[in-house]
Design a protein around this motif. Sequence first.
Motif, PDB file in Angstrom:
ATOM      1  N   PHE A  11       0.857  -1.193   0.000  1.00 54.93           N
ATOM      2  CA  PHE A  11       0.000   0.000   0.000  1.00 54.93           C
ATOM      3  C   PHE A  11       0.884   1.231   0.000  1.00 54.93           C
ATOM      4  CE2 PHE A  11      -2.205   3.621   1.585  1.00 54.93           C
ATOM      5  CZ  PHE A  11      -3.501   3.492   1.115  1.00 54.93           C
ATOM      6  N   SER A  12       0.506   2.243  -0.794  1.00 53.57           N
ATOM      7  CA  SER A  12       1.127   3.559  -0.613  1.00 53.57           C
ATOM      8  C   SER A  12       0.179   4.639  -1.113  1.00 53.57           C
ATOM      9  CB  SER A  12       2.483   3.651  -1.312  1.00 53.57           C
ATOM     10  OG  SER A  12       3.199   4.764  -0.783  1.00 53.57           O
ATOM     11  N   GLY A  13       0.494   5.880  -0.773  1.00 54.50           N
ATOM     12  CA  GLY A  13      -0.376   6.989  -1.168  1.00 54.50           C
ATOM     13  C   GLY A  13       0.398   8.280  -1.346  1.00 54.50           C
ATOM     14  N   ILE A  14      -0.198   9.179  -2.115  1.00 56.21           N
ATOM     15  CA  ILE A  14       0.384  10.513  -2.337  1.00 56.21           C
ATOM     16  C   ILE A  14      -0.739  11.540  -2.226  1.00 56.21           C
ATOM     17  CG2 ILE A  14       1.572  12.010  -4.008  1.00 56.21           C
ATOM     18  CD1 ILE A  14       3.004   9.653  -5.101  1.00 56.21           C
ATOM     19  N   HIS A 149       3.927  -4.135   3.096  1.00 57.55           N
ATOM     20  CA  HIS A 149       5.055  -3.396   2.531  1.00 57.55           C
ATOM     21  C   HIS A 149       4.586  -2.029   2.030  1.00 57.55           C
ATOM     22  CE1 HIS A 149       6.522  -7.504   2.542  1.00 57.55           C
ATOM     23  NE2 HIS A 149       7.741  -7.000   2.542  1.00 57.55           N
ATOM     24  N   VAL A 150       5.360  -0.992   2.374  1.00 56.48           N
ATOM     25  CA  VAL A 150       4.945   0.369   2.038  1.00 56.48           C
ATOM     26  C   VAL A 150       6.096   1.119   1.352  1.00 56.48           C
ATOM     27  CG1 VAL A 150       3.904   2.484   2.950  1.00 56.48           C
ATOM     28  CG2 VAL A 150       3.543   0.322   4.158  1.00 56.48           C
ATOM     29  N   PRO A 151       6.062   1.214   0.020  1.00 57.46           N
ATOM     30  CA  PRO A 151       7.120   1.960  -0.672  1.00 57.46           C
ATOM     31  C   PRO A 151       6.920   3.467  -0.493  1.00 57.46           C
ATOM     32  CG  PRO A 151       5.519   1.105  -2.268  1.00 57.46           C
ATOM     33  CD  PRO A 151       5.104   0.595  -0.919  1.00 57.46           C
ATOM     34  N   ASP A 155      11.629  10.465   3.777  1.00 52.19           N
ATOM     35  CA  ASP A 155      10.942  11.362   4.721  1.00 52.19           C
ATOM     36  C   ASP A 155       9.744  10.705   5.415  1.00 52.19           C
ATOM     37  OD1 ASP A 155       9.586  11.312   2.253  1.00 52.19           O
ATOM     38  OD2 ASP A 155       8.611  13.224   2.672  1.00 52.19           O
ATOM     39  N   GLN A 156       9.276   9.574   4.883  1.00 55.15           N
ATOM     40  CA  GLN A 156       8.106   8.929   5.484  1.00 55.15           C
ATOM     41  C   GLN A 156       8.459   7.789   6.443  1.00 55.15           C
ATOM     42  OE1 GLN A 156       4.870   9.875   5.270  1.00 55.15           O
ATOM     43  NE2 GLN A 156       5.767  11.677   4.312  1.00 55.15           N
ATOM     44  N   ARG A 157       9.754   7.533   6.626  1.00 57.51           N
ATOM     45  CA  ARG A 157      10.145   6.390   7.457  1.00 57.51           C
ATOM     46  C   ARG A 157       9.507   6.453   8.845  1.00 57.51           C
ATOM     47  NH1 ARG A 157      14.335   2.852   7.239  1.00 57.51           N
ATOM     48  NH2 ARG A 157      15.507   4.004   5.676  1.00 57.51           N
TER      49      ARG A 157
HETATM   50  N1  TRP Z   1       1.976  10.984   4.438  1.00 58.06           N
HETATM   51  C1  TRP Z   1       2.400  10.652   3.098  1.00 58.06           C
HETATM   52  C2  TRP Z   1       3.138  11.874   2.506  1.00 58.06           C
HETATM   53  O1  TRP Z   1       2.948  12.973   2.937  1.00 58.06           O
HETATM   54  C3  TRP Z   1       1.247  10.273   2.218  1.00 58.06           C
HETATM   55  C4  TRP Z   1       0.527   9.077   2.737  1.00 58.06           C
HETATM   56  C5  TRP Z   1      -0.693   9.082   3.337  1.00 58.06           C
HETATM   57  C6  TRP Z   1       0.977   7.721   2.712  1.00 58.06           C
HETATM   58  N2  TRP Z   1      -1.064   7.814   3.671  1.00 58.06           N
HETATM   59  C7  TRP Z   1      -0.065   6.971   3.311  1.00 58.06           C
HETATM   60  C8  TRP Z   1       2.139   7.098   2.277  1.00 58.06           C
HETATM   61  C9  TRP Z   1       0.054   5.583   3.495  1.00 58.06           C
HETATM   62  C10 TRP Z   1       2.252   5.706   2.458  1.00 58.06           C
HETATM   63  C11 TRP Z   1       1.205   4.961   3.058  1.00 58.06           C
HETATM   64  O2  TRP Z   1       3.873  11.701   1.590  1.00 58.06           O
END
Ligand code: TRP
Length: 341
Positions: A11-14, A149-151, A155-157
Motif C-alpha cells: 500500500f502507498s499513497g500521495i 510493505h509500504v514503498p 521522509d516517510q520512514r
Molecule cells: N503521508 C504521506 C506523505 O505525505 C502520504 C501518505 C498518506 C501515505 N497515507 C499513506 C504514504 C500511506 C504511504 C502509506 O507523503
Amino acid sequence: MTTPKFPRRVFSGIQPTGDLHLGNYLGAVKRFVEMQDAAWETVYCIVDLHAITVTWPGRDEMTRATRELTAAYLACGLDPDKSILFNQSAVSAHAEIGWIFSCVARLGWMNRMTQFKDKAGKNAERSSLGLYAYPALQAADILAYHATHVPVGEDQRQHIELARDIAQKFNLDYGAAYFPLPEPVIDGAATRVMSLRDGTKKMSKSDPSDQSRITLKDDADSIAKKIRKARTDPEPLGETLEAMEGRAEALNLVRIYAALAEISPEAVMAEHGGKSFSDFKPVRADLAVEKLAGITAEMNRLLSDPAEIDRVLMNGADRAAEIALKVRKDTYDILGFVSRP
Ligand code: TRP
Ligand code: AMP
C-alpha cells in the motif's frame, strides 16, 4: 499470542496537492510501478483526506488535483487492472479505523513526529488538529488493507514506524495479533531527492522556488533549463562516490541520473567520474527529457477525458472497499462494538 503469517500486500499513497515532482516520481511512483510489475498485490491511493490538513485547497482545485494525480499514476505506468487505484475519501474505512488508531497512538509518540514540527513551524498553536493526528490516519490507510510493505521516500520512514507501533499496541492491548507490522520499503538511488537550488533541502511541492524542482508538467525546455541552472560547486565530478562526500548538490545530480538511467550511482561514477559539470549536465538533461516528456504527454491526453478518470477511481474504490470494510468490521468486532451480524 502467535503472529499469523500475512500475505504480502503493498500500500502507498500521495497527496493530490501541488504538482508531482521528480522526488515523488523517483522516490515513490516509479517504485510503485516496479512493485506492480513484479506481480505484488498492490493498492495505491490518492490521499485526499490528508490534503486538507494544512489549508483548504478549495472545491474545484481538490477535484482537479485528484484527477491530475490519477492521470500521473496512469501515465507513469500504474495499471488499474493490475493495481487497485482509488481516492481515500471514497472508502469510509480509512476515517473510521483512523479514529480508532487515534485512540491507540500516545501523545508522546505524536510529539516526536518531525514532519509535524516542520510543517507547523513556529505556528504549532494555530495548526489544525488534523495535521497533528494525520500519522494515525496514515496508519489506518496502510492497515485497513493489512498491507505488509509500504514503498515511500526517506521522509516517510518515521510515519511507517508509527504505523508499526500502532499495530503492535492494538494487537497487544486486545491480545488479537490482528494487524501485520508493515515494513517501509525505501530503496534505490533516489529515496531523498534534494532541491536543485539547495542541496541541504529536499525537493518539495511547497518550496516557493519553481527552479528548485522538476515537475511532471514541465516541458522539455524547462526541464533542460532547470538542470543546466541546478546549483553545483565549481569542482568537476569526483572519480568515485567516496570522493564526492560532503558535496550534497553534486551527489544529488549523480543520484538523480542513476535513478533515471536505472543504474547504480557507482556505475554513473564509473562512466562520468572526473567530468566537468558543463559536460555532465547536458547528458543528464537529455536523459530527464527522454524519460519525463512521454509521461507529461500521456498525462495531458488522459486529462482530456475526466469521466474516464473518475470511472477508474470509482472502480478502484469498490475493490478497495471490499478489503477495507471487512477489516473495519473485524476491528469493530474485536473492540466489541455492537453491529449487524
Ligand atoms: N503521508 C504521506 C506523505 O505525505 C502520504 C501518505 C498518506 C501515505 N497515507 C499513506 C504514504 C500511506 C504511504 C502509506 O507523503
Ligand atoms: P508527498 O509529496 O509528501 O505527498 O509525498 C509522496 C511520496 O513521495 C512519499 O512517498 C514521499 O516520501 C515521496 N517523496 C516526496 N518528496 C521526495 C523527495 N524529495 N525525494 C524522494 N521521495 C520523495
